[in-house]
Design a protein around this motif. Sequence first.
Motif, PDB file in Angstrom:
ATOM      1  N   ILE A 126      -4.302  -9.892   8.240  1.00  0.00           N
ATOM      2  CA  ILE A 126      -3.674  -8.632   7.829  1.00  0.00           C
ATOM      3  C   ILE A 126      -2.163  -8.780   7.938  1.00  0.00           C
ATOM      4  O   ILE A 126      -1.590  -8.672   9.021  1.00  0.00           O
ATOM      5  N   ARG A 127      -1.514  -9.019   6.804  1.00  0.00           N
ATOM      6  CA  ARG A 127      -0.084  -9.324   6.809  1.00  0.00           C
ATOM      7  C   ARG A 127       0.702  -8.282   6.013  1.00  0.00           C
ATOM      8  O   ARG A 127       0.181  -7.671   5.082  1.00  0.00           O
ATOM      9  N   SER A 128       1.952  -8.126   6.405  1.00  0.00           N
ATOM     10  CA  SER A 128       2.864  -7.222   5.700  1.00  0.00           C
ATOM     11  C   SER A 128       4.030  -8.036   5.157  1.00  0.00           C
ATOM     12  O   SER A 128       4.139  -9.241   5.396  1.00  0.00           O
ATOM     13  N   PHE A 174       0.876  -7.867  15.846  1.00  0.00           N
ATOM     14  CA  PHE A 174       0.593  -6.558  16.436  1.00  0.00           C
ATOM     15  C   PHE A 174       1.213  -5.414  15.635  1.00  0.00           C
ATOM     16  O   PHE A 174       0.644  -4.318  15.573  1.00  0.00           O
ATOM     17  N   GLU A 175       2.370  -5.628  15.033  1.00  0.00           N
ATOM     18  CA  GLU A 175       2.964  -4.590  14.195  1.00  0.00           C
ATOM     19  C   GLU A 175       2.104  -4.360  12.954  1.00  0.00           C
ATOM     20  O   GLU A 175       1.909  -3.218  12.525  1.00  0.00           O
ATOM     21  N   ASP A 176       1.587  -5.425  12.379  1.00  0.00           N
ATOM     22  CA  ASP A 176       0.692  -5.288  11.233  1.00  0.00           C
ATOM     23  C   ASP A 176      -0.580  -4.551  11.631  1.00  0.00           C
ATOM     24  O   ASP A 176      -1.108  -3.734  10.875  1.00  0.00           O
ATOM     25  N   LEU A 177      -1.079  -4.844  12.831  1.00  0.00           N
ATOM     26  CA  LEU A 177      -2.271  -4.148  13.316  1.00  0.00           C
ATOM     27  C   LEU A 177      -2.002  -2.661  13.462  1.00  0.00           C
ATOM     28  O   LEU A 177      -2.825  -1.828  13.062  1.00  0.00           O
ATOM     29  N   GLY A 178      -0.860  -2.314  14.039  1.00  0.00           N
ATOM     30  CA  GLY A 178      -0.515  -0.900  14.169  1.00  0.00           C
ATOM     31  C   GLY A 178      -0.426  -0.211  12.825  1.00  0.00           C
ATOM     32  O   GLY A 178      -0.895   0.925  12.659  1.00  0.00           O
ATOM     33  N   LEU A 179       0.168  -0.885  11.845  1.00  0.00           N
ATOM     34  CA  LEU A 179       0.274  -0.327  10.498  1.00  0.00           C
ATOM     35  C   LEU A 179      -1.102  -0.178   9.862  1.00  0.00           C
ATOM     36  O   LEU A 179      -1.400   0.835   9.212  1.00  0.00           O
ATOM     37  N   LEU A 180      -1.967  -1.180  10.070  1.00  0.00           N
ATOM     38  CA  LEU A 180      -3.332  -1.099   9.547  1.00  0.00           C
ATOM     39  C   LEU A 180      -4.069   0.097  10.139  1.00  0.00           C
ATOM     40  O   LEU A 180      -4.759   0.840   9.417  1.00  0.00           O
ATOM     41  N   LEU A 181      -3.926   0.309  11.427  1.00  0.00           N
ATOM     42  CA  LEU A 181      -4.603   1.421  12.089  1.00  0.00           C
ATOM     43  C   LEU A 181      -4.134   2.766  11.523  1.00  0.00           C
ATOM     44  O   LEU A 181      -4.942   3.658  11.268  1.00  0.00           O
ATOM     45  N   GLU A 182      -2.829   2.907  11.335  1.00  0.00           N
ATOM     46  CA  GLU A 182      -2.297   4.151  10.775  1.00  0.00           C
ATOM     47  C   GLU A 182      -2.826   4.387   9.369  1.00  0.00           C
ATOM     48  O   GLU A 182      -3.249   5.504   9.032  1.00  0.00           O
ATOM     49  N   HIS A 183      -2.811   3.348   8.537  1.00  0.00           N
ATOM     50  CA  HIS A 183      -3.297   3.498   7.169  1.00  0.00           C
ATOM     51  C   HIS A 183      -4.801   3.718   7.137  1.00  0.00           C
ATOM     52  O   HIS A 183      -5.305   4.486   6.308  1.00  0.00           O
ATOM     53  N   ALA A 184      -5.525   3.037   8.040  1.00  0.00           N
ATOM     54  CA  ALA A 184      -6.983   3.180   8.070  1.00  0.00           C
ATOM     55  C   ALA A 184      -7.377   4.597   8.444  1.00  0.00           C
ATOM     56  O   ALA A 184      -8.375   5.129   7.940  1.00  0.00           O
ATOM     57  N   GLN A 185      -6.597   5.224   9.327  1.00  0.00           N
ATOM     58  CA  GLN A 185      -6.925   6.595   9.715  1.00  0.00           C
ATOM     59  C   GLN A 185      -6.867   7.531   8.516  1.00  0.00           C
ATOM     60  O   GLN A 185      -7.665   8.463   8.414  1.00  0.00           O
ATOM     61  N   HIS A 186      -5.987   7.257   7.590  1.00  0.00           N
ATOM     62  CA  HIS A 186      -5.873   8.107   6.405  1.00  0.00           C
ATOM     63  C   HIS A 186      -7.100   8.007   5.504  1.00  0.00           C
ATOM     64  O   HIS A 186      -7.323   8.882   4.669  1.00  0.00           O
ATOM     65  N   THR A 187      -7.893   6.954   5.684  1.00  0.00           N
ATOM     66  CA  THR A 187      -9.141   6.838   4.919  1.00  0.00           C
ATOM     67  C   THR A 187     -10.283   7.591   5.586  1.00  0.00           C
ATOM     68  O   THR A 187     -11.386   7.658   5.029  1.00  0.00           O
ATOM     69  N   GLY A 188     -10.030   8.115   6.785  1.00  0.00           N
ATOM     70  CA  GLY A 188     -11.069   8.824   7.526  1.00  0.00           C
ATOM     71  C   GLY A 188     -11.702   8.005   8.621  1.00  0.00           C
ATOM     72  O   GLY A 188     -12.591   8.485   9.325  1.00  0.00           O
ATOM     73  N   ALA A 189     -11.257   6.759   8.788  1.00  0.00           N
ATOM     74  CA  ALA A 189     -11.839   5.867   9.786  1.00  0.00           C
ATOM     75  C   ALA A 189     -11.386   6.248  11.194  1.00  0.00           C
ATOM     76  O   ALA A 189     -10.273   6.728  11.397  1.00  0.00           O
ATOM     77  N   ASP A 190     -12.264   5.994  12.172  1.00  0.00           N
ATOM     78  CA  ASP A 190     -11.946   6.284  13.569  1.00  0.00           C
ATOM     79  C   ASP A 190     -11.759   5.040  14.415  1.00  0.00           C
ATOM     80  O   ASP A 190     -11.424   5.130  15.591  1.00  0.00           O
ATOM     81  N   PHE A 191     -11.991   3.870  13.828  1.00  0.00           N
ATOM     82  CA  PHE A 191     -11.779   2.644  14.594  1.00  0.00           C
ATOM     83  C   PHE A 191     -11.609   1.465  13.644  1.00  0.00           C
ATOM     84  O   PHE A 191     -11.957   1.533  12.461  1.00  0.00           O
ATOM     85  N   VAL A 192     -11.069   0.379  14.204  1.00  0.00           N
ATOM     86  CA  VAL A 192     -11.014  -0.905  13.511  1.00  0.00           C
ATOM     87  C   VAL A 192     -11.501  -1.960  14.493  1.00  0.00           C
ATOM     88  O   VAL A 192     -10.907  -2.136  15.571  1.00  0.00           O
ATOM     89  N   LEU A 193     -12.590  -2.634  14.143  1.00  0.00           N
ATOM     90  CA  LEU A 193     -13.104  -3.744  14.946  1.00  0.00           C
ATOM     91  C   LEU A 193     -12.325  -4.996  14.579  1.00  0.00           C
ATOM     92  O   LEU A 193     -12.266  -5.377  13.410  1.00  0.00           O
ATOM     93  N   VAL A 205      -3.376  -9.937  -0.482  1.00  0.00           N
ATOM     94  CA  VAL A 205      -3.254  -8.478  -0.347  1.00  0.00           C
ATOM     95  C   VAL A 205      -2.531  -8.175   0.961  1.00  0.00           C
ATOM     96  O   VAL A 205      -2.948  -8.617   2.030  1.00  0.00           O
ATOM     97  N   SER A 206      -1.452  -7.426   0.879  1.00  0.00           N
ATOM     98  CA  SER A 206      -0.704  -7.039   2.083  1.00  0.00           C
ATOM     99  C   SER A 206      -1.246  -5.731   2.633  1.00  0.00           C
ATOM    100  O   SER A 206      -1.930  -4.973   1.938  1.00  0.00           O
ATOM    101  N   VAL A 207      -0.926  -5.445   3.887  1.00  0.00           N
ATOM    102  CA  VAL A 207      -1.406  -4.213   4.499  1.00  0.00           C
ATOM    103  C   VAL A 207      -0.795  -2.987   3.816  1.00  0.00           C
ATOM    104  O   VAL A 207      -1.419  -1.926   3.747  1.00  0.00           O
ATOM    105  N   GLU A 208       0.425  -3.137   3.268  1.00  0.00           N
ATOM    106  CA  GLU A 208       1.032  -2.012   2.552  1.00  0.00           C
ATOM    107  C   GLU A 208       0.250  -1.670   1.281  1.00  0.00           C
ATOM    108  O   GLU A 208       0.157  -0.507   0.886  1.00  0.00           O
ATOM    109  N   GLN A 209      -0.314  -2.691   0.632  1.00  0.00           N
ATOM    110  CA  GLN A 209      -1.043  -2.483  -0.620  1.00  0.00           C
ATOM    111  C   GLN A 209      -2.507  -2.109  -0.404  1.00  0.00           C
ATOM    112  O   GLN A 209      -3.125  -1.490  -1.268  1.00  0.00           O
ATOM    113  N   LEU A 210      -3.037  -2.520   0.735  1.00  0.00           N
ATOM    114  CA  LEU A 210      -4.476  -2.526   0.961  1.00  0.00           C
ATOM    115  C   LEU A 210      -5.186  -1.252   0.531  1.00  0.00           C
ATOM    116  O   LEU A 210      -6.084  -1.263  -0.318  1.00  0.00           O
TER     117      LEU A 210
END
Length: 722
Positions: A193-195, A204-223, A700-705
């Motif tokens: 998962i790269r930006s 870790f910054e990419d992970l934080g960004l992924l978590l924020e974006h994933a929450q907008h999809t309705g997700a409650d966790f990322v394994l 695919v970057s985390v910004e585009q994902l």
Amino acid sequence: MEQREESTERLARPLIQLAKAEGIETSYIGQQGEYVEIDDGVIIDVLASLGIDASNQEAIEQALVQSAEQKFGRLVAPTVLHIHGKTTHVPVYHGVTDIPQATLTCEDGTQMQLTPDAGDGQPARLVNGNFIVNSSIVIPSDVPLGYHTLTVQVAERKAEATLISVPEKVELIDGLKGDKERMWGWMAQCYTIRSAASWGVGDFEDLGLLLEHAQHTGADFVLINPIHAAEPCTPLTPSPYLPISRRFINFTYIRPEAIAEYANLDDATREHVSQLWQSVEPLNTNAQQIDRDAMWNAKMPALWAIFKAGRSAERQREFDQFKQAQGDDLEGYATWCLAYDKWGAPSADTNSWITTTHRDSDAVNQLRNKYPDTLDFYRWLEWIADEQFTGAQQRAHRAGMRIGIMSDMAVGVHPLGSDVWWNPERFAQGATVGAPPDYFNQQGQNWSQPPLNPKYLRETGYQAYRDLVSNMFAHSGAVRIDHAIGLFRLWWIPQGRSAKQGAYVRNDADIMMGILALEAQRAHGVVVGEDLGVVPQYMAQGLRDHGLMGCAVEWFEQMEGAFIPPQQWAQLALASVNTHDIPPAAGYLNYVHVKLRNELGLLTGSYEDFMKSANHEHNALLSMLIDEGCIERQWLEDEQAHEQEIVEGLHRALLLAPSKLYAASITDAVGERRAQNQPGTNNEYSNWRIPLADSEGKAVSVEQLFELERAQSLAAVMRGNK
């Protein structure tokens, strides 16, 4: 009648009795239902790895006496489990006329006097020339949760034990307690998962960004994959499942620019860091292979420059507090990193520093004294990694995720890593763990990881395991236990023997699952146990009884050639379509796993037979999906044209299951077909080095994902909106 258990004559043998007394299973039932007895030579070697000599009959008889003395010759067992809300009777072994007294000191310092009670009515035992009986100490039901000290005194004798008071099971968190309440999330390999600001590998910054974006999809966790500690110098080990230490974090995931001190760098140092980043920035769009070594060769000097720039007095105090809190374990990992840095990579060679030195060696002390700054640098890297990993979880919670990060716990550690070198007493000597022969691996598997010594764990109140679990929950809302049946037993392979020449050695599953339940409750977290494959019924029941969620993988939920409808899957489970060990859904539908195993020479039979079997499995699953209304029958007339609809149908089936958690892979959200890992290979395949790319092979970057139509469509399915 087919034999299914050991004979009376075999059970009467002193070697078998000794093995069973030490927790070694001397027979087992294999995956195909076959009964297998362990050879004497293997049993003797496994006993030797526990420090027990069973090389001849005299030694065996002496070891049996010592085993009895260890159990009945001490006042109380070194570790005692107490279930909060229930009364516990702790056996105490003493002379016939003695009356025990006991005090419990709770972890908060409060004390309580405990009441003795009658024993189990067993006759007196002759131990070491003395007749020994047992009574018991009553532990009240209301003893608080935690790690306490039980002190028992009989006449002039005194003994202490660790009393671990745990919940009866892992309780469901808010949002999962109701019959219909569920949560869903994504599965991701962090390094993929790269930006645009990455250093070629996800951090870790990419992970934080992924978590924020994933929450907008309705997700409650990322394994995510295991984030355990790695080596400090290239070449870096690709597999996250063979860590240097499970106690600490992989500091190669640090983002230099996110360190607080980066903002205070002078212009020259900032430019130096920028140039280092620019040297690897093109790697962010490389869709073929993750290059960890190039990343670390650039990032390491950048981190060193930031470290040398210094810290404010307040930040230095925080760093000092971190070092004090992490204690001797941090010293071990930092010292190992320093030795690796200055003496080179450790090896199994008899002249390697890993075999010629130990924590108290003069050479090690001299090295620490010679390079104090470098030693402190490695301590500092762990502090920064801890901060940034914690920060990613905080971002998830601020965004509204109810779980956030679900961290993966690897089975064990590298045999040449810091955990084993600094604390060899924690591990069995001369044995590694793996798996016996099964349908997929007819020669068995050797994972090369030394097992924790059950005797050491008992003698130390499971401190090493407690620290591991506590540290994982300090950064995560959930923990996934890889190979969860290892909580009950592990397949030990003595050094010099093949993977099939091993034996199962039991762990105290009640204590280990109790610790998981205690730490999960303290963190308001979730525990998932990876229970795939053949799991004996008593283990499956034990996981359920302790509230650990299992795993329901759609491709594996089948019986006798037919797929089990999702409605019949387990409720206490994490349901998913696939795992990291098989290709993404689009790849599996296109038989990537068959072609890859054939190319790598991993098939035990013919390619045609395996393809025929895979085709039958493929059609059987799609037939089940049609029956359950997840896909349309006419799509099968042209699967290529309807690939995305079928992939979404696979995920739509997850919503029919009663499972409390369900997840979709990020690779399925972008149309990736390549597997992250091909079991049974090392460098024959790019295991753990496949970047995130779409169906056309574009990175695919985390910004585009989550802007991709395909990802949005799959997220809608997971939310139940499509």
